[in-house]
Design a protein around this motif. Sequence first.
Motif, PDB file in Angstrom:
ATOM      1  N   CYS A  59      19.657 -10.582  81.544  1.00  0.00           N
ATOM      2  CA  CYS A  59      20.662 -11.548  81.070  1.00  0.00           C
ATOM      3  C   CYS A  59      20.620 -11.533  79.547  1.00  0.00           C
ATOM      4  O   CYS A  59      19.968 -12.380  78.914  1.00  0.00           O
ATOM      5  CB  CYS A  59      20.359 -12.938  81.622  1.00  0.00           C
ATOM      6  N   ASN A  60      21.288 -10.550  78.967  1.00  0.00           N
ATOM      7  CA  ASN A  60      21.158 -10.295  77.535  1.00  0.00           C
ATOM      8  C   ASN A  60      22.345 -10.760  76.708  1.00  0.00           C
ATOM      9  O   ASN A  60      22.398 -10.530  75.502  1.00  0.00           O
ATOM     10  CB  ASN A  60      20.951  -8.793  77.301  1.00  0.00           C
ATOM     11  N   THR A  93      25.686 -19.616  74.394  1.00  0.00           N
ATOM     12  CA  THR A  93      26.474 -20.613  73.671  1.00  0.00           C
ATOM     13  C   THR A  93      26.196 -21.974  74.294  1.00  0.00           C
ATOM     14  O   THR A  93      25.507 -22.084  75.313  1.00  0.00           O
ATOM     15  CB  THR A  93      27.976 -20.305  73.768  1.00  0.00           C
ATOM     16  N   ASP A  94      26.750 -23.019  73.698  1.00  0.00           N
ATOM     17  CA  ASP A  94      26.549 -24.361  74.252  1.00  0.00           C
ATOM     18  C   ASP A  94      27.261 -24.561  75.580  1.00  0.00           C
ATOM     19  O   ASP A  94      27.050 -25.589  76.238  1.00  0.00           O
ATOM     20  CB  ASP A  94      27.018 -25.422  73.246  1.00  0.00           C
ATOM     21  N   SER A  95      28.070 -23.606  75.977  1.00  0.00           N
ATOM     22  CA  SER A  95      28.741 -23.698  77.280  1.00  0.00           C
ATOM     23  C   SER A  95      28.153 -22.715  78.301  1.00  0.00           C
ATOM     24  O   SER A  95      28.707 -22.540  79.386  1.00  0.00           O
ATOM     25  CB  SER A  95      30.244 -23.435  77.121  1.00  0.00           C
ATOM     26  N   SER A  96      27.043 -22.094  77.947  1.00  0.00           N
ATOM     27  CA  SER A  96      26.394 -21.182  78.894  1.00  0.00           C
ATOM     28  C   SER A  96      25.933 -21.969  80.130  1.00  0.00           C
ATOM     29  O   SER A  96      25.554 -23.139  80.028  1.00  0.00           O
ATOM     30  CB  SER A  96      25.196 -20.493  78.233  1.00  0.00           C
ATOM     31  N   LEU A 133      17.646 -12.511  92.416  1.00  0.00           N
ATOM     32  CA  LEU A 133      17.811 -13.318  91.205  1.00  0.00           C
ATOM     33  C   LEU A 133      18.563 -12.538  90.125  1.00  0.00           C
ATOM     34  O   LEU A 133      19.419 -13.088  89.419  1.00  0.00           O
ATOM     35  CB  LEU A 133      16.450 -13.779  90.679  1.00  0.00           C
ATOM     36  N   LYS A 134      18.234 -11.264  89.966  1.00  0.00           N
ATOM     37  CA  LYS A 134      18.944 -10.439  88.986  1.00  0.00           C
ATOM     38  C   LYS A 134      20.437 -10.383  89.306  1.00  0.00           C
ATOM     39  O   LYS A 134      21.287 -10.396  88.408  1.00  0.00           O
ATOM     40  CB  LYS A 134      18.370  -9.021  88.988  1.00  0.00           C
ATOM     41  N   THR A 135      20.762 -10.331  90.590  1.00  0.00           N
ATOM     42  CA  THR A 135      22.162 -10.252  91.021  1.00  0.00           C
ATOM     43  C   THR A 135      22.876 -11.589  90.847  1.00  0.00           C
ATOM     44  O   THR A 135      24.046 -11.634  90.432  1.00  0.00           O
ATOM     45  CB  THR A 135      22.233  -9.837  92.506  1.00  0.00           C
ATOM     46  N   ARG A 193      25.126 -13.091  82.995  1.00  0.00           N
ATOM     47  CA  ARG A 193      24.480 -12.458  81.843  1.00  0.00           C
ATOM     48  C   ARG A 193      24.078 -13.449  80.761  1.00  0.00           C
ATOM     49  O   ARG A 193      23.220 -13.146  79.927  1.00  0.00           O
ATOM     50  CB  ARG A 193      25.419 -11.394  81.235  1.00  0.00           C
ATOM     51  N   ASP A 194      24.694 -14.654  80.738  1.00  0.00           N
ATOM     52  CA  ASP A 194      24.340 -15.643  79.709  1.00  0.00           C
ATOM     53  C   ASP A 194      23.637 -16.862  80.321  1.00  0.00           C
ATOM     54  O   ASP A 194      23.653 -17.965  79.755  1.00  0.00           O
ATOM     55  CB  ASP A 194      25.574 -16.093  78.932  1.00  0.00           C
ATOM     56  N   ALA A 195      23.012 -16.685  81.474  1.00  0.00           N
ATOM     57  CA  ALA A 195      22.374 -17.801  82.185  1.00  0.00           C
ATOM     58  C   ALA A 195      21.182 -18.358  81.398  1.00  0.00           C
ATOM     59  O   ALA A 195      20.432 -17.620  80.769  1.00  0.00           O
ATOM     60  CB  ALA A 195      21.913 -17.349  83.565  1.00  0.00           C
TER      61      ALA A 195
END
Length: 737
Positions: A175-176, A180-183, A254-256, A260-262
């Motif tokens: 998760c690269n 942001t504040d909305s992630s 979990l990876k699935t 990406r921004d979790a």
Amino acid sequence: QEKSSCLSAPFFGKDCEISRDQLYELLKYAALGKCHNATQPSWCRIYHQSHLAGVVVIVLPEMSQLHFYKFYLQFKHLRRVFRHRFTLTPSTNFLASLYGEGPTLKPPDSAQGLTSTSSECISESSESQCDPIIRKYGVQKQGLTSYILTLEEQKKNDYPIKGSPRCSGFVCTECNQQRTDSSPLFGLDCEMCLTKKGNEVTRVSLVDAQGRCLLNELVRPESTIVHYRTRFSGITREMLLPVKTRLSDIQTRLKTMLPRDAVLVGHSLNNDLQALEMIHPSVIDTSLLFARNEGRRFRLKFLAKAVLGKEIQCEQKLGHDPAEDARAALELAQFFIEQGPAKVVAELNLEMLLTTEKLAEVSQKRAALHPQGYRGQQQPNQPSHLSKPCFLECLQVTGQNPLLLGRQELDSSGPCQSNLSTSNKQILQKALEDVPLSTFSIIQFSLGPENISSHLLAELCEKVGSKLTDMLTIYAGPFEESFCLKSVKKEFGRCGPIQSLTVVTETYQPYVCIQYKVLEAAQLAVESLNGAEVAGSCIKVQRPVTAATLDCDVLIKELELDVENKGVIYVAGLKKTLTEKDLQEEFSQLKDLETLFLPKELQSGKHRNCCFLKFQTSQSAVDALEAINGWTMKGGRLRSRNALASGHLWRWICQMNRSDGKQRRNVSYKKMQQLSDSEQDLKKKVQKLDHHIKKLYRSLQNNTLCIVLFPGVNSTYGSQAGLGLMGIKDDRGRSAC
């Protein structure tokens, strides 16, 4: 390399009689470190306290030094493992005093009682500016990215880091994407069981920002499970029998599932990620978000109740629900982000609330422990009126959950995990299950009230006194009728200080009865003068043959192997004019000499003609023995051997020598004719007790401080001092330094 904790205590002859308050001082620092104004004990030191895996106190009620000496051979494990020992001042109600009284706990600062909801009020209060949450985040509301742990914070708090040697083989979530504040936020929690490998995941839960459970899966660990920890994990053997899912399956899922921004949220999330063997770059840790002073942390159960008004981890449930815990952590983070630090500090007032709650709970515990003598329960809104909170209160306020096991009835509704058992075997079994799950445990074994009568205590005391007298006494002879008594006294005096010397005239030829002041002197006389020519006669040197001395050779051998005598030798034949400084200079050439102890007469304060030398290694002590024997020091020929009497036993012998040995000897022989079945029964129970302690000790984690307490006895017969044995378990199963 990970540091190990280390313990330093006074050596051998140094005065080391510890009061209840000094013991309290040690336990408080060991359990709390520098929290709650805890300081290093004044009489010993614990190095790297923060690395202690836990503290285990084993209490043996109604037992004293007397029991340890009387059943020395039966206490095989205790005498071979615990390096540090100390005399303990007896207490009338030792166990209750251990957690029934203590230093005054400072009442909560009145400034913490603020109820203003505005950040302006916060900014005007210098006390609130010192709040760790305000110091860390300021007073203004910020977006979620401000609360994500930095790389340095992750390293400091033992999070898996990409590229770290300790995380070799760990799986990255990949998760690269920039946060942001909305992630999106995701709550994560795992339950673990103890396997041969260590802590391994057996259940994983993941919830989304709306609280929906996305994953709630049982996992079969790769290694064999040695403890299911059902009370906390909720996992049983039956639950895992049909499970096929492995850790690698969970890692893939979990990876699935994670975008990406979790941003992952959890309470002490580092433990979960370590167990999952996964690396995730963006985390919010609620145990650090709701910051406290001195590295302390609020428990998730407390935060859920105080902040969200939710009851989680209820006692009625079998173990924790990871989905419930993940959801609680997520909602705590959402609350903090939405309300901002100023409102969290001003409205919630968590420290005040925690102190009030814990003191009220422990007040109920104290009332249960002392139902007749309790002076009244404090109201929950008056914590400051409890001027003398107990030791457990300090632990509770710091979020720890002590374990109490024993036969004494404890109220299970209180804040401690307490259990009433009917036998030592049950206590041991419970301890083996629960001690690994607690950072502070008090385990009480008992020999039963039938074995502690005043009559039996008196009988034991007389027998131990008689046995010590016999071991200190030697008979030498035969001599010629006109032998020189002065020459005999001089020769035998070179083995050590003499208590008394009398001529035995009832025999065909005269013999001499010599009673020494230290065990080493008597043994040295037997070893070096038996068969020697003294005062013109070839003599035999032996101890009196009594029922008490039949196992003397075995006892001497075991005393030499006693861990407290490791690396310690006894040296006799010193001139009494020699000072400690003189001896330091004379013995300075000996390799690895650590400490020199020069005994003094209790009444006159004059030095005796012997000393004890402690070396850093056993081999250095052996080398010193070979070098010293035959030395001449300022006209005196030296004799030496391995030490036999540890410090507390040595002091007890000194006290015994001050009393009338003959009178006690007569009483003792009379009592020895009345050997009761109760003493034989007690011997068997002591052997079993030593085995129980051995089994419990071996189950402890490395770096655990273990203290065994013989509290001492106050009875109509008299007072018997207690004894403490302590050590920090190392990777060899022994007590470290």
